[in-house]
Design an enzyme around this catalytic site. Structure first.
Site, mmCIF file in Angstrom:
data_model
loop_
_atom_site.group_PDB
_atom_site.id
_atom_site.type_symbol
_atom_site.label_atom_id
_atom_site.label_comp_id
_atom_site.label_asym_id
_atom_site.label_seq_id
_atom_site.Cartn_x
_atom_site.Cartn_y
_atom_site.Cartn_z
ATOM 1 C CG ASP A 268 6.138 -10.908 2.701
ATOM 2 O OD1 ASP A 268 6.137 -9.664 2.074
ATOM 3 O OD2 ASP A 268 5.556 -11.074 3.738
ATOM 4 C CG ASP B 8 8.258 -5.773 3.229
ATOM 5 O OD1 ASP B 8 7.132 -4.926 3.427
ATOM 6 O OD2 ASP B 8 8.086 -7.013 3.250
#
Length: 202
Positions: free
Chosen positions: A144, A158
């Site tokens: 991330d 995401d």
């Protein structure tokens, strides 16, 4: 003798006719293309983040609105489920299977096809990390690197999953059916019922 007026063949707000309905092969092919493109973009951006961003050190991108913060997430959003990474991995694989089953059985709409392509691409991007990144298969940590204020750090995958889910909810709220044939059948039934109840002319 005048030529007869042409009859519209596509449905509109006040007209009747067949709405645009995709074939099963077109639905699956489009989902596969969208998913593949998104999965590739997701991995390219993740690899860039790993190679260029310091770990857990926010880098301003759009001021304080969007920062680049590299971290490795073994759980779900906000790090939840970090202790059960294999379960999270299996859930993501189940999402992919669910998308395929739903597409095969019920989807012939271009909008639903696009939404499922987004969800599939995002799920595949994160599944890649779960299976192929350290510390090992089904235990891998997701990369991330995008951070908004008061929001968990996320990635392109995401964004795709959330965007696809929002699109499906919006389509449901606006009454868009996953298969236009269902809406056409409902319209035809409504028109037939209206004809049956209409008073006969003297």
């Amino acid at each position: 003798m005048n030529a007869p007026a042409s009859t519209p063949t596509s449905a509109g707000p006040t007209g009747s006719g067949a709405r645009r309905r995709l074939s099963r092969g077109t639905v699956l092919g489009t989902i596969a293309v969208i998913a593949a493109v998104l999965a590739v973009i997701d991995q390219i951006t993740k690899n860039w983040a790993v190679e260029n961003l310091p770990l857990l050190d926010p880098q301003p991108f759009l001021g304080e609105v969007l920062q680049l913060t590299l971290l490795y997430n073994s759980g779900a959003a906000w790090g939840m489920g970090a202790e059960i990474t294999p379960v999270v991995t299996c859930l993501q694989i189940a999402i992919v299977i669910g998308v395929i089953v739903f597409a095969l059985k019920a989807v012939r709409s271009p909008w639903y096809t696009a939404a499922l392509g987004l969800i599939m691409g995002g799920a595949l991007g994160n599944i890649h990390d779960r299976l192929l990144r350290d510390p090992g298969p089904f235990h891998g940590a997701v990369v991330d690197f995008l951070e908004l204020p008061n929001w968990p750090v996320f990635n392109v995958a995401d964004m795709a999953v959330v965007g696809g889910a929002i699109l499906i909810v919006a389509l449901g709220l606006f009454g868009v059916d996953s298969d236009p044939a269902h809406a056409d059948a409902a319209d035809a039934a409504a028109e037939a019922a209206a004809d049956d109840t209409a008073p006969e002319k003297p």
